[in-house]
Design an enzyme around this catalytic site. Sequence first.
Site, mmCIF file in Angstrom:
data_model
loop_
_atom_site.group_PDB
_atom_site.id
_atom_site.type_symbol
_atom_site.label_atom_id
_atom_site.label_comp_id
_atom_site.label_asym_id
_atom_site.label_seq_id
_atom_site.Cartn_x
_atom_site.Cartn_y
_atom_site.Cartn_z
ATOM 1 N N LEU A 65 -40.833 4.363 21.413
ATOM 2 C CA LEU A 65 -41.258 3.578 20.243
ATOM 3 C C LEU A 65 -42.120 4.395 19.282
ATOM 4 O O LEU A 65 -42.444 3.953 18.192
ATOM 5 C CB LEU A 65 -41.985 2.305 20.684
ATOM 6 C CG LEU A 65 -41.125 1.314 21.497
ATOM 7 C CD1 LEU A 65 -41.958 0.098 21.896
ATOM 8 C CD2 LEU A 65 -39.879 0.880 20.735
ATOM 9 N N HIS A 181 -38.263 12.533 34.360
ATOM 10 C CA HIS A 181 -37.384 13.311 33.483
ATOM 11 C C HIS A 181 -37.186 14.628 34.231
ATOM 12 O O HIS A 181 -38.121 15.421 34.360
ATOM 13 C CB HIS A 181 -38.075 13.511 32.134
ATOM 14 C CG HIS A 181 -37.407 14.489 31.229
ATOM 15 N ND1 HIS A 181 -36.800 14.107 30.055
ATOM 16 C CD2 HIS A 181 -37.255 15.840 31.307
ATOM 17 C CE1 HIS A 181 -36.304 15.186 29.444
ATOM 18 N NE2 HIS A 181 -36.565 16.246 30.188
ATOM 19 N N HIS A 234 -32.275 8.933 32.944
ATOM 20 C CA HIS A 234 -31.068 9.444 32.278
ATOM 21 C C HIS A 234 -30.305 10.494 33.109
ATOM 22 O O HIS A 234 -30.141 11.637 32.709
ATOM 23 C CB HIS A 234 -31.390 10.008 30.895
ATOM 24 C CG HIS A 234 -32.658 10.813 30.782
ATOM 25 N ND1 HIS A 234 -32.953 11.882 31.605
ATOM 26 C CD2 HIS A 234 -33.704 10.705 29.942
ATOM 27 C CE1 HIS A 234 -34.129 12.389 31.255
ATOM 28 N NE2 HIS A 234 -34.602 11.689 30.251
ATOM 29 N N ASP A 307 -32.553 5.277 26.521
ATOM 30 C CA ASP A 307 -33.285 6.460 26.034
ATOM 31 C C ASP A 307 -33.266 6.490 24.502
ATOM 32 O O ASP A 307 -33.082 7.548 23.892
ATOM 33 C CB ASP A 307 -32.738 7.769 26.627
ATOM 34 C CG ASP A 307 -33.737 8.925 26.475
ATOM 35 O OD1 ASP A 307 -34.874 8.690 26.018
ATOM 36 O OD2 ASP A 307 -33.375 10.064 26.824
ATOM 37 N N PHE A 325 -34.279 16.831 20.231
ATOM 38 C CA PHE A 325 -33.326 16.125 21.091
ATOM 39 C C PHE A 325 -33.475 14.615 20.916
ATOM 40 O O PHE A 325 -34.588 14.108 20.780
ATOM 41 C CB PHE A 325 -33.632 16.435 22.567
ATOM 42 C CG PHE A 325 -33.339 17.846 23.003
ATOM 43 C CD1 PHE A 325 -32.060 18.198 23.409
ATOM 44 C CD2 PHE A 325 -34.344 18.810 23.048
ATOM 45 C CE1 PHE A 325 -31.786 19.489 23.860
ATOM 46 C CE2 PHE A 325 -34.076 20.106 23.489
ATOM 47 C CZ PHE A 325 -32.803 20.444 23.889
ATOM 48 N N GLY A 326 -32.373 13.889 20.981
ATOM 49 C CA GLY A 326 -32.481 12.428 21.071
ATOM 50 C C GLY A 326 -31.600 11.687 20.083
ATOM 51 O O GLY A 326 -31.358 12.152 18.965
HETATM 52 O O1 DOR Z 1 -33.165 13.212 24.074
HETATM 53 C C1 DOR Z 1 -34.331 13.050 24.367
HETATM 54 N N1 DOR Z 1 -35.232 12.568 23.485
HETATM 55 N N2 DOR Z 1 -34.722 13.363 25.592
HETATM 56 C C2 DOR Z 1 -35.991 13.364 25.950
HETATM 57 O O2 DOR Z 1 -36.267 13.672 27.062
HETATM 58 C C3 DOR Z 1 -37.051 13.039 24.978
HETATM 59 C C4 DOR Z 1 -36.541 12.188 23.904
HETATM 60 C C5 DOR Z 1 -37.464 12.124 22.735
HETATM 61 O O3 DOR Z 1 -38.653 11.867 22.925
HETATM 62 O O4 DOR Z 1 -37.003 12.297 21.607
HETATM 63 ZN ZN ZN Z 2 -36.270 12.223 29.196
HETATM 64 ZN ZN ZN Z 3 -36.666 9.551 27.027
#
Ligand code: DOR
Ligand code: ZN
Ligand code: ZN
EC number: 3.5.2.3
Length: 435
Positions: A65, A181, A234, A307, A325-326
């Site tokens: 969040l 993680h 994940h 996630d 990442f994400g």
């Molecule tokens: O893809 C991801 N995004 N993996 C993670 O472990 C952290 C997360 C993020 O906080 O953006």
């Molecule tokens: Zn993670």
């Molecule tokens: Zn995460």
Amino acid sequence: MKLLLQNGRVLDPTTGELVHKDILIEGQTIAKIGTDLNAADPETEVIDLSGKFISAGLIDMHVHLREPGFEQKETIETGTRAAARGGFTTVACMPNTRPVIDSAELVKEVIAKAEQAGYARVLPYGAITVREAGQELTDMAAMKEAGIIGVTDDGVGVQSSKMMKEAMRKAHSLGLPVVAHCEDDSLAKGGCVHDGQFAARFRLKGIPNEAEAVHVGRDILLAEDIGVHYHVCHISAAQSVRLVREAKARGQKVTAEVTPHHLLLCDEDIPEPNAMWKMNPPLRSSRDREALIEGLKDGTIDIIATDHAPHTLEEKAAGMERAPFGIVGLETAFPLLYTHLVLRGVLTLAELVDKMTRKPAEIFGLPYGVLAEGKPADLTVIDLEEERTIDPDTFLSKGRNTPFAGWRVKGWPVLTIMNGKITWNQADTALTFGE
Ligand code: DOR
Ligand code: ZN
Ligand code: ZN
């Protein structure tokens, strides 16, 4: 306040079939589930749901969040509005904010903000180590007192085995799960995608399966004697699924979650080096994806969690190697999974719903996730027939970062009720609840 939902369909717990039911909500509780319920009391608000599917409110045990500190990516308010729109009534939020949620004060702040926003129940995790730096354990007892439901350094792996072992001992003594993680930096560092076909084709540095699996294996060994509840975030690699399966067979208290993207995509689906497809762990091979589906079906993998990881489009424009990442997940999870797993016969509707409601509640000991008289009135109404194209411009999340833009999917949540209050109503786009 009374709310009567008429003519919906619910899953019959014994047969798994959809059956017609009316549901009466009184205050924050499901008062009655029956047939031909009528509003005896003129104060009762009646909503006709003819033919729509009613599930217990969806639960997502893994979301980011971003508050405090990364409000440009998401806030508790925008993230929980996205949750409500996606049919989620409960979300568990990760502590990799700025500052990191590693103290009782910060835990209390998150809870207060979430209550003020009111769109979803927010259950915070606290960090395992101070600032998620891996050096020093947090005051887990104080954070538990403040309301955390588990500890995790999500975003990074706990590199030191000794630190992880001490964390497990402490968490276990407090009755808190350790939520991991799994990422060994010495194997993963510098990688941006799975060490596989796509990485080879575009000469990108890969993250191998073992970067995850060695932590899963290590942690299962560490947790074995301690007896702590150990949960794998994940899960993405076939080897990790095998390790969890073996631990479960020995009777160890190990659980695991998988994301919609790891279930539906593999590295060969990535069209070009574009950070919309970048997440950690990365999309793996099609064989890994098959192992995840098998693990989900045989119960090795307990639950589905998104996630949800919002980032700004500017950050994502930095390219595959440099972008964070994400990807976001809250507003697309259910229709994606319904369309690609249920309608294709991989999972039944009852199985999918179970992994997004009852099961997460069971493994984390939460009093939600079940549609039954006397339970909290957390409900999600889904139109299983409605088919729409995923359009990030319509997201309530600040994050637009998804590889699923343009996908046509069925099964959109149209009404979400949390604790007896409507938190999302598609029919009423000018929703002002909480303001
Ligand atoms: O893809 C991801 N995004 N993996 C993670 O472990 C952290 C997360 C993020 O906080 O953006
Ligand atoms: Zn993670
Ligand atoms: Zn995460």
